[in-house]
Design an enzyme around this catalytic site. Structure first.
Site, mmCIF file in Angstrom:
data_model
loop_
_atom_site.group_PDB
_atom_site.id
_atom_site.type_symbol
_atom_site.label_atom_id
_atom_site.label_comp_id
_atom_site.label_asym_id
_atom_site.label_seq_id
_atom_site.Cartn_x
_atom_site.Cartn_y
_atom_site.Cartn_z
ATOM 1 N N CYS A 266 26.173 7.706 9.944
ATOM 2 C CA CYS A 266 25.606 9.008 9.543
ATOM 3 C C CYS A 266 26.101 10.161 10.410
ATOM 4 C CB CYS A 266 24.083 8.958 9.605
ATOM 5 S SG CYS A 266 23.379 7.621 8.651
ATOM 6 N N LYS B 158 9.030 10.037 15.434
ATOM 7 C CA LYS B 158 8.992 9.054 16.530
ATOM 8 C C LYS B 158 9.934 9.478 17.660
ATOM 9 C CE LYS B 158 8.539 4.675 13.919
ATOM 10 N NZ LYS B 158 7.580 3.858 14.618
ATOM 11 N N ASP C 79 0.860 -1.187 0.000
ATOM 12 C CA ASP C 79 0.000 0.000 0.000
ATOM 13 C C ASP C 79 0.902 1.246 0.000
ATOM 14 O OD1 ASP C 79 -1.682 2.104 0.540
ATOM 15 O OD2 ASP C 79 -2.611 1.185 2.313
ATOM 16 N N THR D 25 14.058 2.998 1.933
ATOM 17 C CA THR D 25 14.754 4.046 2.709
ATOM 18 C C THR D 25 16.161 4.306 2.159
ATOM 19 O OG1 THR D 25 15.592 2.507 4.409
ATOM 20 C CG2 THR D 25 13.438 3.477 4.796
ATOM 21 N N HIS E 186 18.625 14.034 12.015
ATOM 22 C CA HIS E 186 18.998 13.041 11.001
ATOM 23 C C HIS E 186 17.725 12.294 10.605
ATOM 24 C CE1 HIS E 186 20.677 9.761 8.882
ATOM 25 N NE2 HIS E 186 20.349 8.868 9.794
ATOM 26 N N SER F 122 17.399 -0.571 15.150
ATOM 27 C CA SER F 122 17.947 0.729 14.734
ATOM 28 C C SER F 122 17.035 1.869 15.175
ATOM 29 C CB SER F 122 18.202 0.768 13.223
ATOM 30 O OG SER F 122 17.003 0.904 12.492
ATOM 31 N N SER G 96 24.481 5.145 13.228
ATOM 32 C CA SER G 96 24.313 3.797 13.776
ATOM 33 C C SER G 96 25.629 3.264 14.304
ATOM 34 C CB SER G 96 23.798 2.859 12.687
ATOM 35 O OG SER G 96 22.441 3.075 12.480
ATOM 36 N N ASN H 97 17.249 8.726 2.340
ATOM 37 C CA ASN H 97 18.331 8.789 3.324
ATOM 38 C C ASN H 97 19.631 9.159 2.622
ATOM 39 O OD1 ASN H 97 19.939 8.621 5.559
ATOM 40 N ND2 ASN H 97 19.464 6.492 6.060
ATOM 41 N N GLU I 273 30.038 7.419 4.725
ATOM 42 C CA GLU I 273 30.106 6.018 5.107
ATOM 43 C C GLU I 273 29.949 5.135 3.868
ATOM 44 O OE1 GLU I 273 25.940 6.282 7.284
ATOM 45 O OE2 GLU I 273 26.548 4.223 6.954
HETATM 46 P P1 HMG Z 1 9.061 -2.197 7.847
HETATM 47 O O1 HMG Z 1 9.203 -3.668 8.011
HETATM 48 O O2 HMG Z 1 8.513 -1.692 6.569
HETATM 49 O O3 HMG Z 1 8.261 -1.630 9.095
HETATM 50 O O4 HMG Z 1 10.478 -1.523 8.086
HETATM 51 P P2 HMG Z 1 6.744 -1.678 9.510
HETATM 52 O O5 HMG Z 1 6.042 -2.845 8.899
HETATM 53 O O6 HMG Z 1 6.808 -1.567 10.976
HETATM 54 O O7 HMG Z 1 6.080 -0.364 8.870
HETATM 55 C C1 HMG Z 1 6.609 0.904 9.036
HETATM 56 C C2 HMG Z 1 5.481 1.852 9.481
HETATM 57 O O8 HMG Z 1 4.498 1.922 8.428
HETATM 58 C C3 HMG Z 1 4.728 1.406 10.738
HETATM 59 O O9 HMG Z 1 4.427 2.581 11.467
HETATM 60 C C4 HMG Z 1 3.430 0.845 10.180
HETATM 61 O O10 HMG Z 1 2.332 0.891 11.088
HETATM 62 C C5 HMG Z 1 3.186 1.780 9.012
HETATM 63 P P3 HMG Z 1 4.913 2.724 13.010
HETATM 64 O O11 HMG Z 1 4.267 1.640 13.755
HETATM 65 O O12 HMG Z 1 6.446 2.554 12.978
HETATM 66 O O13 HMG Z 1 4.520 4.106 13.389
HETATM 67 N N1 HMG Z 1 2.286 1.255 7.986
HETATM 68 C C6 HMG Z 1 1.340 1.980 7.375
HETATM 69 N N2 HMG Z 1 0.981 3.263 7.522
HETATM 70 C C7 HMG Z 1 -0.031 3.744 6.722
HETATM 71 N N3 HMG Z 1 -0.675 2.957 5.820
HETATM 72 C C8 HMG Z 1 -0.336 1.669 5.652
HETATM 73 C C9 HMG Z 1 0.712 1.126 6.448
HETATM 74 N N4 HMG Z 1 1.303 -0.086 6.538
HETATM 75 C C10 HMG Z 1 2.266 0.005 7.487
HETATM 76 N N5 HMG Z 1 -0.972 0.915 4.749
HETATM 77 C C11 HMG Z 1 12.105 0.103 8.625
HETATM 78 C C12 HMG Z 1 10.644 -0.136 8.352
HETATM 79 C C13 HMG Z 1 12.343 1.575 8.866
HETATM 80 C C14 HMG Z 1 12.555 -0.680 9.857
HETATM 81 C C15 HMG Z 1 12.929 -0.353 7.378
HETATM 82 O O14 HMG Z 1 12.591 0.464 6.288
HETATM 83 C C16 HMG Z 1 14.424 -0.316 7.597
HETATM 84 O O15 HMG Z 1 15.013 -1.258 8.126
HETATM 85 N N6 HMG Z 1 15.112 0.792 7.155
HETATM 86 C C17 HMG Z 1 16.547 0.955 7.330
HETATM 87 C C18 HMG Z 1 16.941 1.230 8.758
HETATM 88 C C19 HMG Z 1 16.617 2.621 9.219
HETATM 89 O O16 HMG Z 1 16.411 3.525 8.436
HETATM 90 N N7 HMG Z 1 16.628 2.816 10.554
HETATM 91 C C20 HMG Z 1 16.393 4.114 11.138
HETATM 92 C C21 HMG Z 1 17.146 4.348 12.421
HETATM 93 S S1 HMG Z 1 18.891 3.991 12.229
HETATM 94 C C22 HMG Z 1 19.559 5.420 11.496
HETATM 95 O O17 HMG Z 1 18.929 6.428 11.442
HETATM 96 C C23 HMG Z 1 20.922 5.298 10.931
HETATM 97 C C24 HMG Z 1 21.002 5.090 9.441
HETATM 98 O O18 HMG Z 1 20.681 6.294 8.779
HETATM 99 C C25 HMG Z 1 22.386 4.595 9.053
HETATM 100 C C26 HMG Z 1 23.604 5.272 9.608
HETATM 101 O O19 HMG Z 1 23.661 5.827 10.669
HETATM 102 O O20 HMG Z 1 24.603 5.125 8.951
HETATM 103 C C27 HMG Z 1 20.018 4.037 8.942
#
Ligand code: HMG
Length: 387
Positions: free
Chosen positions: A112, A243, A30, A153, A234, A202, A305, A273, A80
């Site tokens: 990051c 969040k 979706d 992302t 970030h 994360s 991270s 990102n 990175e």
């Molecule tokens: P996912 O499996 O898609 O997560 O992974 P989900 O199923 O929990 O869904 C995400 C959100 O969408 C949830 O909302 C759902 O409810 C919502 P939440 O509960 O979190 O508020 N959702 C919907 N909303 C509206 N309509 C719908 C619908 N369906 C679901 N139909 C995840 C998500 C971010 C974990 C994944 O994309 C990921 O692993 N990304 C990479 C890691 C990342 O970005 N982490 C962030 C923190 S770490 C960081 O910032 C450092 C980084 O930049 C690297 C560095 O430092 O070098 C990553």
């Protein structure tokens, strides 16, 4: 001591864009999950002749074109997604921009967080020698494996920040809040071109770092919450900032108003990102799109991270409107060439750094391009002959 801080800030991004609606359709997801659930609309994809060097140089060129290179004796390149295990990406940028030889150039890495670390080092150098200016570049290509939860992302972009005394844009305040914890939330081993990530961990590690950095800043006599007029974060995806900020307001015991954060999401929703550049692209959006910042305090939270977080504050200089680059980022975003999912995936498959000799096709419209690898060494060139 006179004010030290951000004198100029310029942004560059990739040549292409993938709309998340198209990815959602391909994956049978979706689209609201992307637009609302993670708060992203699209992400930038580099052309085959673009990388962190070309994007970093494109951002830095804007700064050098405006200010010249006088007084720049240090170039700090945070990334990175480095393209060499030894040579700093900034050395290529130094050559492309024709910077003076009496310059030190070095690359910094801590996920990051590297861009914020570079800013702090730059502030220290200028504090010792107020006549010097430091060119900070933060550039990254965020790459995860396709068909993973992290795929939407991804992103690509760069910023160049000129740090100086008596800055035009923002004075950075001396206190900051720090937080480090050894955690395996996201990492990229040396034999991989895509990151490994524990998505849920994360998210909680980011929140822990934000609260921890806040507590450290507060314990050192930092500003009260209600004296910070704007926050930028970030943004691995914009919902992450929401969040984390909601948690901070609960921690501090103040109401949460998510509308206050939206301006800082404007560009990041579109570029995805950009790792080290992400926070500073959010700051560029606030400077470009908010006309009422004179004398206001901005809180800037960097998270890398692994993990390291830092909460920095700065005071926007009266008259910043004259020096911001209003309209430039919007124009770059609109100029991107859309990709189909198949075309994006083909570029993704071809995106790993290689030491094999290869010529890159001419695609980018940016000022510099990655021409290819010859004798194992990467070669870059200007896309337009010098006047
Ligand atoms: P996912 O499996 O898609 O997560 O992974 P989900 O199923 O929990 O869904 C995400 C959100 O969408 C949830 O909302 C759902 O409810 C919502 P939440 O509960 O979190 O508020 N959702 C919907 N909303 C509206 N309509 C719908 C619908 N369906 C679901 N139909 C995840 C998500 C971010 C974990 C994944 O994309 C990921 O692993 N990304 C990479 C890691 C990342 O970005 N982490 C962030 C923190 S770490 C960081 O910032 C450092 C980084 O930049 C690297 C560095 O430092 O070098 C990553």
């Amino acid at each position: 001591m006179s004010a030290i801080g951000i004198h100029d800030l310029a942004v560059a991004t990739g040549h292409h864009v993938l709309e998340l609606d198209d990815l959602a359709e391909r994956l049978g997801v979706d689209p609201a999950k992307y637009h609302v659930g993670i708060g992203q609309d699209a992400f930038s994809v580099p052309a085959p002749d673009e990388d962190i060097v070309t994007m970093g140089a494109a951002a830095a060129k804007q700064v050098i074109d405006r200010h010249g290179s006088d007084g720049i004796r240090t170039v700090l390149f945070a990334t990175e997604s480095g393209i060499d295990q030894s040579k700093a990406a900034g050395v290529f940028v130094h050559g492309l921009l024709g910077l003076p030889q009496a310059v030190r150039v070095v690359e910094l890495k801590q996920a990051c967080y590297g861009g914020a670390a570079a800013l702090q080092l730059a502030l220290g150098i200028v504090a010792r020698n107020p006549d010097e200016r430091v060119l900070v570049i933060a550039a990254d290509v965020a790459r995860y494996d396709v068909d993973t939860a992290a795929e939407p992302t991804q992103g690509a972009g760069a910023v160049a920040v000129l740090v100086s005394a008596d800055p035009d844009l923002i004075e950075i305040e001396p206190l900051s809040g720090l937080f480090t914890a050894d955690v395996d939330d996201f990492w990229r081993p040396n034999d991989r071109s895509t990151a490994l990530v524990d998505g849920r961990l994360s998210v909680s590690a980011y929140v822990d770092a934000f609260i921890g950095a806040w507590d450290d800043l507060a314990s050192r006599g930092g500003p009260a919450y209600d004296t910070i007029d704007r926050f930028v974060h970030h943004q691995p995806f914009t919902k992450m900032a929401l969040k984390a900020h909601r948690k901070l307001t609960q921690h501090v015991g103040v109401p949460f108003d998510e509308t206050e954060l939206q301006t800082g999401f404007t560009y990041n929703r579109q570029v995805g990102n950009t790792y080290t550049a992400s926070l500073w692209i959010a700051l560029a959006a606030v400077l470009d799109l908010d006309d009422d910042l004179d004398g206001t305090r901005v809180g800037m939270f960097s998270y890398g991270s692994g993990s390291v977080g830092e909460l920095i504050t700065g005071i926007v200089r009266p008259g910043y409107r004259e020096y911001r680059r209003q309209g430039a980022v919007r124009a770059d975003l609109e100029a991107r060439v859309p990709l189909t999912v198949d075309a994006y995936r083909a570029l993704h498959a071809d995106g790993a750094a290689t030491s094999q000799d290869v010529d890159r096709p001419r695609v980018t419209a940016a000022p510099f391009r990655f021409a290819g690898v010859l004798g194992g060494a990467r070669h870059y060139e200007a896309t337009t002959p010098a006047a």
